[in-house]
Design a protein around this motif. Structure first.
Motif, mmCIF file in Angstrom:
data_model
loop_
_atom_site.group_PDB
_atom_site.id
_atom_site.type_symbol
_atom_site.label_atom_id
_atom_site.label_comp_id
_atom_site.label_asym_id
_atom_site.label_seq_id
_atom_site.Cartn_x
_atom_site.Cartn_y
_atom_site.Cartn_z
ATOM 1 N N LEU A 108 0.859 -1.172 0.000
ATOM 2 C CA LEU A 108 0.000 0.000 0.000
ATOM 3 C C LEU A 108 0.898 1.225 0.000
ATOM 4 O O LEU A 108 1.877 1.284 0.751
ATOM 5 N N GLU A 112 -2.548 5.683 0.061
ATOM 6 C CA GLU A 112 -3.607 4.718 0.357
ATOM 7 C C GLU A 112 -3.758 4.503 1.862
ATOM 8 O O GLU A 112 -4.876 4.396 2.382
ATOM 9 N N ALA A 115 -5.582 7.425 3.240
ATOM 10 C CA ALA A 115 -7.024 7.349 2.970
ATOM 11 C C ALA A 115 -7.731 6.444 3.989
ATOM 12 O O ALA A 115 -8.840 6.750 4.453
ATOM 13 N N LEU A 116 -7.091 5.334 4.334
ATOM 14 C CA LEU A 116 -7.663 4.448 5.350
ATOM 15 C C LEU A 116 -7.791 5.164 6.695
ATOM 16 O O LEU A 116 -8.831 5.084 7.365
ATOM 17 N N ALA A 224 -11.762 -0.189 3.619
ATOM 18 C CA ALA A 224 -11.121 0.119 2.340
ATOM 19 C C ALA A 224 -12.143 0.582 1.312
ATOM 20 O O ALA A 224 -11.922 1.547 0.573
ATOM 21 N N LEU A 229 -10.796 2.657 -1.815
ATOM 22 C CA LEU A 229 -9.716 1.771 -2.253
ATOM 23 C C LEU A 229 -10.287 0.431 -2.711
ATOM 24 O O LEU A 229 -11.409 0.060 -2.341
ATOM 25 N N ASP A 230 -9.501 -0.288 -3.492
ATOM 26 C CA ASP A 230 -9.876 -1.634 -3.892
ATOM 27 C C ASP A 230 -9.786 -2.530 -2.652
ATOM 28 O O ASP A 230 -8.693 -2.732 -2.113
ATOM 29 N N LYS A 233 -7.095 -5.218 -2.126
ATOM 30 C CA LYS A 233 -5.702 -4.865 -1.848
ATOM 31 C C LYS A 233 -5.399 -4.764 -0.358
ATOM 32 O O LYS A 233 -4.235 -4.637 0.029
ATOM 33 N N VAL A 234 -6.435 -4.780 0.475
ATOM 34 C CA VAL A 234 -6.246 -4.470 1.888
ATOM 35 C C VAL A 234 -6.531 -5.687 2.756
ATOM 36 O O VAL A 234 -7.577 -6.327 2.625
#
Length: 293
Positions: A108, A112, A115-116, A224, A229-230, A233-234
């Motif tokens: 990440l 990103e 953003a979380l 996410a 976010l996708d 990915k998390v």
């Protein structure tokens, strides 16, 4: 659960548990591999080099990582038999030695992660238990690099009172001290105040015990998604990777990083040097004057 193992295998597994402090999952994996090999060869303790060569042919279609794991289990088993005087010879030289390529961890970026945190902090401003819990979880995953199991099973007794550290029991029952940032301590304190009484875990489950890893995974995916976010990915492990990679980018020493992550072998930690090197190559390709030629 793998089937019944021969006595020598049971003795080997007992040694792993007693002398090396192997975790239950590790012991179960060794048992599966050894019992599976015995299903092909019969009794393992008396197997010859030719038998192991035949076994290599049976394993020919396995992925390199699976083949390496199975061969390693047998090598350790036969080394144990030699040490114990059960065998005079070690036939494991007949086993293949594949080079399992370690894949680079998913990453990440700083944006990103920001953003979380922005989304989690907005939720926490409402002072709901759910919002405060999510922010505390995120702070400890990214801020301290904890494994999901370590975080979920964190007892209240491990929470710092004066010193900014957590006492973590990691793989194999090995304990380590993990630093906790000022902001993480604040988030943790807010959560504990909202958590209420009862239970011995920092993150209890409504049904007793502690929050499950599956539930943690779900909470992160939902965060996410709301952060734009996708969600694929998390995960808890991706945040642990981000903790390590971003520390290394900031100049952290590899040995210090090994201690913080609880890696028994520095070779496990060195994967992050490859990640950093990959980013340096990308930077040269994007920013060097010749890249525009």
């Amino acid at each position: 659960m793998a089937g019944k193992a021969e006595p020598e295998v049971e003795d080997f597994l007992a040694m792993l548990a007693a002398q090396r402090g192997a975790a239950a999952n590790t012991l179960a994996a060794y048992r599966r591999d050894l019992v599976g090999a015995a299903g092909v060869l019969g009794a393992l303790a008396g197997a010859s080099r030719d038998d192991l060569t035949d076994l290599s042919a049976v394993w020919a279609d396995l992925a390199p990582s699976s083949l390496a794991r199975k061969a390693s289990a047998l090598r350790q088993f036969y080394g144990f038999l030699v040490d114990e005087g059960v065998r005079d010879d070690d036939p494991s030289s007949a086993l293949p030695r594949p080079r399992a390529r370690r894949s680079l961890p998913r990453l990440l970026g700083h944006g990103e992660v920001d953003a979380l945190f922005q989304t989690a902090e907005e939720d926490a401003r409402g002072r709901t238990p759910e919002g405060l819990r999510m922010l505390a979880l995120l702070e400890l995953l990214y801020g301290s690099g904890l494994r999901a199991t370590e975080l979920m099973s964190l007892p209240l007794a491990a929470v710092p009172r004066d010193a900014p550290f957590l006492t973590i029991t990691g793989k194999g029952g090995v304990q380590r001290m993990v630093p906790v940032s000022t902001r993480a301590i604040r988030a943790l304190g807010d959560w504990l105040a909202a958590r209420g009484k009862g239970g011995r875990f920092v993150f209890p489950s409504p049904r007793g015990g502690h929050l499950s890893r599956v539930r943690l995974f779900q909470l992160l995916r939902d965060l996410a998604l709301r952060a734009g976010l996708d969600p694929e990915k998390v995960s808890p492990h991706v945040l642990r990777h981000a903790f390590a990679t971003h520390l290394l980018e900031g100049g952290a020493d590899l040995r210090v990083l090994q201690t913080l992550l609880g890696h028994a072998d520095i070779a496990t930690t060195q994967i992050y040097t490859h990640v950093d090197a990959a980013r340096l190559v990308a930077l040269v390709n994007q920013r060097h004057p010749l890249a525009k030629s």
